[in-house]
Design an enzyme around this catalytic site. Structure first.
Site, PDB file in Angstrom:
ATOM      1  N   ASP A   1       0.821  -1.208   0.000  1.00 29.37           N
ATOM      2  CA  ASP A   1       0.000   0.000   0.000  1.00 29.37           C
ATOM      3  C   ASP A   1       0.857   1.262   0.000  1.00 29.37           C
ATOM      4  O   ASP A   1       0.324   2.367  -0.163  1.00 29.37           O
ATOM      5  CB  ASP A   1      -0.959   0.014   1.196  1.00 29.37           C
ATOM      6  CG  ASP A   1      -0.244  -0.189   2.520  1.00 29.37           C
ATOM      7  OD1 ASP A   1       0.229  -1.317   2.748  1.00 29.37           O
ATOM      8  OD2 ASP A   1      -0.161   0.755   3.322  1.00 29.37           O
TER       9      ASP A   1
ATOM     10  N   ASP B   1       4.867   8.128   1.052  1.00 33.10           N
ATOM     11  CA  ASP B   1       4.636   7.842   2.470  1.00 33.10           C
ATOM     12  C   ASP B   1       5.934   7.749   3.262  1.00 33.10           C
ATOM     13  O   ASP B   1       6.459   6.670   3.512  1.00 33.10           O
ATOM     14  CB  ASP B   1       3.802   6.563   2.652  1.00 33.10           C
ATOM     15  CG  ASP B   1       2.334   6.806   2.358  1.00 33.10           C
ATOM     16  OD1 ASP B   1       1.971   7.969   2.096  1.00 33.10           O
ATOM     17  OD2 ASP B   1       1.553   5.856   2.386  1.00 33.10           O
TER      18      ASP B   1
END
Length: 473
Positions: free
Chosen positions: A246, A256
């Site tokens: 993810d 991220d």
């Protein structure tokens, strides 16, 4: 700015529309001029009230349709069937004068249906780390999402302790992750998955549409971009820390920034995430994890690409990552053309670094001086390698000055070390942002010596080498 909403309009099953939760008493801490230029924004806008409102979640521009998106993912090897934007909102896409599309996304914008046990907030500490990393990675030539601006509010958020709330406004051509495909595949949502595939082909991989199997051609491009990204990570000594599927971008962007870190002392098995108890995402495991993640994406696309067709891509990945890494290290050594013996030369260099616990970046930057001077400076354990390096330099297509210039152009003098980030975080938490802004500016030009910036080029003090970074943000 005029906004469109291609993702939420064409893929409604992946979106939940909602309003952001604004920061209380917001203050714009820092913005990236380089990122702003990408979407045709000038300094006047970025220092005005509109930029503050946009960055703090209190202003929506006409055309924006804020939405959180749902995805799944393999986390530390185990499948999690529903994750999603737990504290992020996709605001929409802006089209530049050049015709490029950039998605704007708020991070720290409040609860969403995918927040799980979280509160939807972001704290100043982690937001500073992501802002600095996004922009520093871009200047190093590493594919990444970008950070447009960072704001802080007066509210407090509880993590291990109470911390200041913050919000990051980040940008990317797309925030689509491997996990978006996995979610629809394992949910057996056949038609939505087809729409997602068609969406990506139409908007990001249109050159694949004429291929015999467009999805295979798209997957091949994802393999190549992922290989190039991770080769850059390895050459620049960057550890991501949480390479879950993810957190993998379909466009091969670094996304991220949680417990990331740049190497200090060279340790090939360095673990930058204190939650990674088994070293799954250690520095030297990143290329293999990238391959494993790509295979999970291929499984999600198996209705379009049978395994017999995707199998050759894994050898392609390994070849591409090796080729890219060799090319990058060639430049860092100041050479013009790769020779077969260079693999041994690089391997021996890294071996000596590891044995001597030498600083990765400073060891490479030291090559930007005449070899006879290096011979006098380096201790005995380095001399055998330096002799090989001197001999190899005689076969180089570049003279001594060109070799030195090549090293300087490819080995940064200023690196976003964890201790530097920690220092500016502590000052920012006390309300002083001057050093944060200065560090950001220095990292905008990491290869060239800058006035009054010598302290940013220093190796870490003893306390700075053992900082534990968590996913908590």
């Amino acid at each position: 700015m005029e906004f469109v909403n291609r993702f939420s309009n064409e893929l409604p099953e992946l979106c939940h529309h909602q309003q952001p939760t604004p920061l209380k008493d917001p203050e714009l801490v820092v913005h990236s001029h380089a990122a702003a230029e990408l979407i045709d924004l000038d300094s006047e806008f970025m220092t005005g009230e509109q930029a503050l409102g946009l960055s703090a979640g209190s202003l929506l521009i006409d055309g924006m349709q804020p939405a959180s998106t749902v995805y799944a993912g393999h986390q530390f090897g185990g499948y999690s069937p529903q994750l999603g934007d737990g504290r992020a909102l996709l605001l929409g896409e802006v089209q530049t004068a050049q015709g490029d599309y950039w998605e704007l996304q708020l991070k720290g914008s409040g609860l969403t249906p995918f927040s799980r046990q979280g509160d939807g907030k972001a704290v100043l500490r982690s937001s500073i780390r992501e802002f600095l990393a996004s922009e520093a990675m871009a200047t190093l030539g590493i594919a990444t999402t970008r950070a447009l601006s960072l704001s802080v509010g007066s509210g407090l958020v509880q993590r291990e302790r109470f911390e200041k709330e913050a919000m990051l406004l980040r940008m990317a051509p797309s925030h689509i992750r491997f996990g978006h495909f996995e979610y629809l595949y394992y949910q057996q949502q056949t038609q939505p998955l087809k729409r997602l595939v068609d969406f990506c082909l139409a908007h990001y991989f249109s050159d694949c549409l004429s291929a015999e199997n467009p999805v295979l051609a798209m997957l091949e491009q994802v393999v190549d971009s992922t290989a190039f990204m991770i080769a850059k990570w390895q050459a620049e000594g960057f550890c991501h820390g949480v390479m879950n599927t993810d957190n993998m971008s379909i466009l091969g962007l670094t996304i991220d920034y949680g417990p990331y870190g740049f190497l200090d002392d060279y340790n090939p098995s360095h673990i930058c995430n204190h939650s990674d108890h088994y070293g799954r995402y250690a520095f030297n495991q990143q290329p293999a994890v990238g391959l494993w993640n790509l295979q999970r994406l291929a499984q999600a696309l198996s209705d379009y690409v049978p395994s017999a067709k995707s199998e050759p891509l894994w050898l392609r990945y390994q070849q591409k990552i090796n080729e890219h890494y060799q090319s990058l290290m060639l430049n860092k050594l100041g050479f013009s053309q790769w020779q077969d013996s260079d693999e041994q030369l690089v391997g021996l260099l890294l071996k000596v670094m590891a044995e001597q616990k030498a600083d990765y970046h400073q060891s490479l930057r030291a090559l930007a001086q005449p070899i006879d001077r290096l011979t006098k400076q380096l201790a005995e354990p380095w001399q055998a390698w330096l002799k090989l390096y001197a001999e190899r330099s005689q076969q180089n297509g570049l003279d001594e000055q060109q070799r030195i210039l090549t090293v300087k152009q490819h080995v940064p003098l200023y690196v976003l070390r964890n201790y530097l980030a920690q220092q500016v975080i502590e000052q920012a938490e006390d309300g002083s942002y001057a050093q944060l802004r200065q560090l950001h500016q220095v990292l905008n030009n990491p290869f060239t010596e800058q006035a009054d910036a010598q302290h940013f080029a220093e190796p870490p003090p003893a306390w700075g080498k053992c900082l534990e970074i968590s996913c908590s943000s």
